[in-house]
Design an enzyme around this catalytic site. Structure first.
Site, PDB file in Angstrom:
ATOM      1  N   HIS A 356      65.715  18.760  34.690  1.00 39.04           N
ATOM      2  CA  HIS A 356      65.994  19.587  33.508  1.00 39.04           C
ATOM      3  C   HIS A 356      64.826  19.722  32.551  1.00 39.04           C
ATOM      4  CE1 HIS A 356      70.417  19.917  33.998  1.00 39.04           C
ATOM      5  NE2 HIS A 356      70.263  18.763  34.631  1.00 39.04           N
ATOM      6  N   LYS A 544      69.965  24.886  18.111  1.00 36.46           N
ATOM      7  CA  LYS A 544      69.571  24.053  19.252  1.00 36.46           C
ATOM      8  C   LYS A 544      68.977  22.773  18.674  1.00 36.46           C
ATOM      9  CE  LYS A 544      66.934  27.575  20.528  1.00 36.46           C
ATOM     10  NZ  LYS A 544      67.460  27.751  21.870  1.00 36.46           N
ATOM     11  N   ARG A 545      68.675  21.801  19.534  1.00 37.24           N
ATOM     12  CA  ARG A 545      68.030  20.597  19.027  1.00 37.24           C
ATOM     13  C   ARG A 545      66.721  20.938  18.322  1.00 37.24           C
ATOM     14  NH1 ARG A 545      70.091  15.460  20.514  1.00 37.24           N
ATOM     15  NH2 ARG A 545      68.222  14.651  19.506  1.00 37.24           N
ATOM     16  N   LYS A 550      60.545  23.975  20.551  1.00 40.91           N
ATOM     17  CA  LYS A 550      61.549  25.023  20.316  1.00 40.91           C
ATOM     18  C   LYS A 550      61.171  25.913  19.124  1.00 40.91           C
ATOM     19  CE  LYS A 550      65.272  22.252  22.368  1.00 40.91           C
ATOM     20  NZ  LYS A 550      65.853  23.037  23.487  1.00 40.91           N
ATOM     21  N   THR A 652      70.546  27.405  27.374  1.00 42.67           N
ATOM     22  CA  THR A 652      71.894  27.897  27.686  1.00 42.67           C
ATOM     23  C   THR A 652      72.509  28.552  26.447  1.00 42.67           C
ATOM     24  OG1 THR A 652      72.601  25.605  27.356  1.00 42.67           O
ATOM     25  CG2 THR A 652      72.497  26.410  29.623  1.00 42.67           C
ATOM     26  N   LYS A 656      74.983  31.958  25.857  1.00 45.59           N
ATOM     27  CA  LYS A 656      76.208  32.034  25.040  1.00 45.59           C
ATOM     28  C   LYS A 656      76.098  33.158  24.030  1.00 45.59           C
ATOM     29  CE  LYS A 656      76.453  27.114  25.626  1.00 45.59           C
ATOM     30  NZ  LYS A 656      75.947  25.841  25.117  1.00 45.59           N
TER      31      LYS A 656
END
Ligand code: 26W
Length: 812
Positions: A356, A544-545, A550, A652, A656
């Site tokens: 992952h 998100k985290r 990110k 992911t 969504k």
């Protein structure tokens, strides 16, 4: 289940009385939630039993999905949906004076995961059961899940997650299925008269692994699979005897507590491997309990051991459960008396592995001394696996010392879990096409060259049941009204919506639903945080985290830039915007916590400045979780997926948000690449460096953030506001560290490099959004292509290519 609402009402009232000694009149909402939960759990029981009987009778191959994380969230709404009871129960409750929505709010999130990897596991369970596939989860029943985040003075403060303080109505404790797990001690070997080696493990410490089973209800499928969560219990007998022997009764309780720490809490870090002993204990605890339990179930079938891989698949969710490999070897050899060769063949044919992440700091490597001391027999077996593997390499690549050293499982005093996972399994997959290519051609190239046939891609997915049908009922209704209901069982059929891309009625309907969802979120934000939002503004969502790669920082700097623009020209023509953030930072990740502080500081400035506040709002929603995601996602217009290209394995949240009609603003990273391919240039906003460019910069060292800083005035002015006197810095050194990372430490994640391209895309969104009809069309096209990202598609691929299982006959 319940033929009508009257039958439900009667059963519900009886349950209240029998379980809680309450009447409908005296019951609180918590009582009603508990009664409804246990009523449903009982009704699920029959199908659960029948599913298990069917699996046994048909000797169906069983998949066990080993994962340290299952981020399931709440189950009430999802179970009602999958049992097709939402309307009956909602109406029945209403007659009795309760609101189903409010009862659902009484359930604690089961937050047994950090982020993407754990939520993926939960989506997979839903798909397995809904497709009638025999797949079960093995995880840990952490007493404390993902921490509860509160924002105090703009900073993240962590509080323990007391999710079990309210009864978890779905679980069933099964002490009769408990197994023993051993730690520490010594191993001796002896030879029998036939020259076979036997290993004796002694002086170990033993704990009980007690399973708590949670039913996983398939949508309209008659299948109820099992999520088995293991909880540690000290073996009292053993503990007392040991205390007596050592004359240490005084410390008996302390000792018991230290054993019970194993399933106490989830490590709240999703990107840094810490090398902590307790974490290694947790991993082996899950692995040993799970393997023993799977082997026990196989033995009931009364088949030869060679049939094991035909009847059992053991899947490891990242390397965390990689010790499945030596543990299965141990059980087969030491307990079932198989020889090495046979045990190895069985193990390799049963185990498969998903990677992952390619972040090097996340790759697990355990110090040899720690493994040897804590798990002596597992270490011996791992050494032997390594030994034999290196010998086989020697035959294949004679004389190539360097290559063999690089591939070895044990090297430099460490056990490399990714190497163990690759060597001991028959399938290795990445989670999006680009990610798998990066694994094959870069990160795991040397393994790919050795075992090309083992590598494959399985692009992630999400369950459209929770993320569309449950979270956004009005949108699901509009889709069904437009194209019929076949998409529910065949989400790929969402493409039928494409025929309506120019249908004014459908586009109006879509815009109307989005508007209502935005109003609902805005009113919730107002009630809970007292911030008033403009539901006509663009809802721009970054959830998100929190992690450097990110790039929440890129978004934050850009908001500072728009703020500056509006301040200079208050009549600036722009579509009003509300920026939403939701993100938890790992407890020890100081830099990420500073970024949270920065976002909250920006929010404070922007929201309280009357010159900008009708154009711009910033909301940091604390304690981002599955249930909060369900609130935010249906209301989003823009989906921020702006990771440094090559770093986000898949993502992911992007799926969504797309499925709920948001447009992606993203880099060509992870599954964004596949979203782009489906929707085309006109229906997504891509920007920034490509993964090749990023990787090439890392290789060559050719990037200079200073140069960008010096030549791009907008960048410089904005970045300087972090430390110079400005509304954001107020002259103190709070954000010096962020400034330094960008200007002095060469901006590891290319924030400055991508800033101009990001701002240009944001500007394009600004124009495009004002064309309501064409924005609606883009949104519809995104929904239409989201079927590909249903986890049903993903699971069908795992089932066909990796696990080799097919749906069992249903028995309606
Ligand atoms: C050992 C510490 C640790 C814990 C968890 C390191 C790494 C992890 C996970 C592998 C991190 C993770 O959740 N990865 C995410 O997995 C998602 C599901 O496949 C992907 O969509 C995300 O891109 C990826 O970051």
């Amino acid at each position: 289940m319940f033929s009508d609402k009257e039958e439900f009402k009667q059963a519900f009232s009886q349950k209240l009385e029998a379980k809680l000694g309450k009447t409908v009149e005296t019951a609180t909402e918590v009582d009603a939630y508990r009664a409804l939960g246990s009523l449903l759990r009982e009704r699920i029981g029959k199908k659960w039993l029948e599913t298990n009987q069917r699996y046994e009778q048909e000797k169906e191959k069983q998949v066990y999905y080993f994962s340290m994380e299952f981020l399931i969230g709440r189950l009430m709404g999802n179970n009602l949906l999958n049992m097709q009871l939402v309307d009956v129960v909602a109406e029945g409750l209403k007659d009795l004076g309760f609101d189903l929505g409010e009862l659902e709010e009484e359930e604690s999130d089961a937050g047994l995961g950090n982020g993407g990897l754990g939520r993926l596991a939960a989506c997979f369970l839903d798909s397995l059961a809904s497709l009638g596939l025999a797949g079960h989860g093995y995880g840990i029943r952490y007493k404390y899940g993902m921490f509860d985040q509160q924002i105090i003075d703009g900073n993240q403060i962590e509080f323990p997650d007391l999710w079990l303080s309210r009864e978890f109505v779905w679980e069933v404790r099964r002490p009769e299925e408990a197994v023993e797990v051993r730690f520490g001690g010594h191993v001796s070997s002896s030879e029998d008269e036939d020259g076979n080696l036997h290993f004796d493990h002694y002086d170990y410490e033993q704990v009980q692994a007690v399973p708590y089973d949670v039913p996983v209800v398939g949508y309209n499928s008659d299948t109820v699979n099992t999520l088995r969560l293991w909880s540690v219990e000290a073996n009292l007998d053993d503990t007392i005897k040991k205390a007596a022997r050592l004359n240490e009764f005084g410390n008996f309780l302390g000792h018991k507590r230290s054993l019970e720490a194993i399933s106490e809490f989830l490590y709240p870090d999703d990107s840094h491997e810490e090398g902590k002993r307790l974490r290694l204990k947790q991993e082996y605890f899950l692995v040993s309990a799970g393997v023993q339990s799977a082997v026990r179930a196989f033995e009931q079938l009364d088949l030869p051991w060679s049939a094991f891989p035909e009847k059992v698949a053991l899947h490891i969710n990242d390397t965390h459960p990689a010790m499945v490999i030596p543990e299965l070897m141990r059980v087969l050899m030491d307990e079932k008396q198989l020889g090495w060769k046979e045990a190895w063949k069985i193990t390799q044919a049963s185990v498969s592995y998903t990677n992952h992440t390619t972040l090097s700091e996340a790759l697990e490597a355990w110090p040899v001394d720690m493994v040897r001391q804590l798990l002596p027999r597992i270490f011996m077996i791992t050494e032997e696996i390594n030994e034999r593997f290196c010998q086989s390499l020697w035959k294949k690549y004679p004389g190539e010392f360097d290559r063999i050293a690089e591939l070895a499982i044990i090297a430099d005093g460490q056990v490399k879990m990714a190497h163990l996972s690759i060597v001991g399994s028959h399938s290795i997959n990445g989670v999006a096409r680009l990610h798998t290519e990066i694994l094959k051609l870069r990160e795991m190239k040397i393994f790919y060259d050795t075992f090309p046939e083992r590598f494959n891609n399985k692009t992630n997915g999400i369950t459209h049941r929770r993320w569309l049908m449950h979270a956004n009922k009005p949108l699901a209704g509009l889709i069904t009204d437009t194209i019929g209901e076949d998409w529910i069982n065949e989400p790929a059929q969402l493409t039928d919506l494409l025929a309506y891309r120019d249908d004014a009625g459908v586009l109006d309907g879509l815009n109307h639903i989005k508007q209502k969802n935005k109003e609902k979120l805005a009113s919730w934000v107002y009630q809970t945080k007292g911030i008033s939002l403009d539901p006509q503004s663009i809802f721009d969502v970054h959830i998100k985290r929190l992690h450097g790669y990110k790039r929440q920082l890129l978004n934050a700097l850009h908001i500072m830039h728009i703020y500056n623009k509006v301040k200079m020209d208050p009549s600036l023509d722009m579509a009003p915007r509300t920026f939403f953030f939701g993100a938890k930072a790992a407890q020890g990740y100081h830099y990420a916590k500073k970024i949270i502080k920065l976002i909250n500081t920006i929010a404070d400035v922007v929201n309280n400045d009357p010159v900008v506040s009708d154009k711009l709002k910033v909301v940091f929603l604390e304690n981002y979780s599955v249930s909060l995601a369900e609130r935010i996602i249906p209301a989003a217009n823009v989906s921020e997926q702006i990771s440094t290209a090559s770093k986000e394995a898949s993502g992911t949240g992007n799926m969504k948000l797309m499925m709920n009609g948001a447009l992606t603003l993203g880099t060509m990273d992870g599954a964004n690449v596949e979203i782009h391919e489906l929707v085309g240039d006109d229906n997504i906003y891509t920007f920034g460096l490509s993964s090749e460019e990023v990787l090439e910069y890392y290789r060559s060292g050719g990037y200079s953030s200073k140069q960008v800083y010096e030549t791009d005035e907008v960048v410089r002015l904005t970045v300087d506001q972090l430390i110079h006197y400005s509304p954001f810095s107020k002259g103190d050194t709070e954000f010096q560290e962020i400034y330094d990372s960008l200007v002095h430490h060469n901006d590891e994640f290319f924030v400055l490099k991508d800033f101009a391209a990001y701002a240009a895309s944001q500007q394009q969104i600004n124009f495009d959004y004002q064309e309501k009809q064409s924005w609606g069309k883009k949104s519809l096209i995104n929904i239409a292509h989201a079927g590909k990202f249903s986890s049903d598609r993903t699971i069908q691929e795992y089932a066909a290519d990796i696990w080799r299982i097919a749906p069992v006959n249903t028995f309606k």
